[in-house]
Design a protein around this motif. Sequence first.
Motif, short mmCIF file in Angstrom:
data_model
loop_
_atom_site.label_atom_id
_atom_site.label_comp_id
_atom_site.label_asym_id
_atom_site.label_seq_id
_atom_site.Cartn_x
_atom_site.Cartn_y
_atom_site.Cartn_z
N GLY A 50 3.42 42.67 22.03
CA GLY A 50 3.02 41.12 22.27
C GLY A 50 2.58 40.49 21.16
O GLY A 50 2.21 39.41 20.98
N ALA A 51 2.83 41.02 19.81
CA ALA A 51 2.57 40.58 18.74
C ALA A 51 3.36 39.51 18.19
O ALA A 51 3.35 38.58 17.14
N GLY A 52 4.58 39.27 18.84
CA GLY A 52 5.78 38.37 18.36
C GLY A 52 6.93 38.90 17.76
O GLY A 52 7.91 38.08 17.51
N LYS A 53 7.02 40.13 17.97
CA LYS A 53 8.37 40.80 17.21
C LYS A 53 9.61 40.20 17.86
O LYS A 53 10.75 39.80 17.02
N LYS A 83 16.90 38.71 24.69
CA LYS A 83 15.97 39.59 25.42
C LYS A 83 15.57 40.86 24.44
O LYS A 83 16.31 41.26 23.44
N SER A 84 14.37 41.47 24.92
CA SER A 84 14.14 42.38 24.10
C SER A 84 14.86 43.70 24.69
O SER A 84 14.94 43.94 25.94
N ILE A 108 8.48 43.71 8.22
CA ILE A 108 7.53 42.51 8.64
C ILE A 108 6.51 43.21 9.49
O ILE A 108 6.93 43.83 10.58
N THR A 109 5.33 42.98 9.28
CA THR A 109 4.19 43.42 9.67
C THR A 109 3.42 42.48 10.47
O THR A 109 3.00 41.70 9.60
N MET A 110 3.08 42.28 11.72
CA MET A 110 2.49 41.15 12.50
C MET A 110 1.30 41.80 13.12
O MET A 110 1.09 42.73 13.80
N LYS A 111 0.12 41.12 12.78
CA LYS A 111 -1.38 41.53 13.28
C LYS A 111 -1.86 40.13 13.80
O LYS A 111 -1.75 39.10 13.25
N GLY A 117 -3.56 33.65 16.74
CA GLY A 117 -2.63 33.52 15.78
C GLY A 117 -2.26 34.87 15.16
O GLY A 117 -2.76 35.85 15.62
N ARG A 118 -1.29 34.89 14.14
CA ARG A 118 -0.75 36.16 13.57
C ARG A 118 -0.85 36.10 12.05
O ARG A 118 -0.50 35.27 11.47
N ASP A 119 -1.27 37.06 11.50
CA ASP A 119 -1.20 37.30 10.20
C ASP A 119 0.08 38.03 9.76
O ASP A 119 0.26 39.24 10.72
#
Length: 152
Positions: A38-41, A59-60, A124-127, A132-134
């Motif tokens: 769910g982080a936005g990938k 779609k995923s 790309i790493t999403m946290k 929001g996301r870093d």
Amino acid sequence: MASVKVFLEGEQDTVDLGRRLAQIISPPLTVNLSGELGAGKTTLSRGLIQALGHHGTVKSPTYAIVEPYELENIDLFHFDLYRLSDPEELEYMGIRDYFTDKSVCIVEWPDRGHGLMPIADISITMKYVGTGRDVEITSGTPQGQALLSKFK
């Protein structure tokens, strides 16, 4: 290696980041996307894929493992390795055939394909940070470093 950090407020910022990346990428390119569920990938992938010319839903590929998109002058493959039980499964699906001079490969959950995936040009790493996301984008190859130097 170069790196860029970005903060994303919400879904539209995530789509916009994909669009920004689409403006500067060209094949051959491998993009790894990492982050919690769910982080936005997939949202970032949607922005990138649609900005490259796909008119339709993105779609995923969680169940299919790979979703191909034939775009003008680019063979784009969107991988989701989340459900992979063993990296060896990638050999059975001919994983090496996807990474060509004409392809852009977006790989979600790349750690699940450990040992069989090529080195990513950019990762790309999403946290999660509150709502929001870093996001940290790092280069893994000279091509990735050149790409990040164009990122504004």
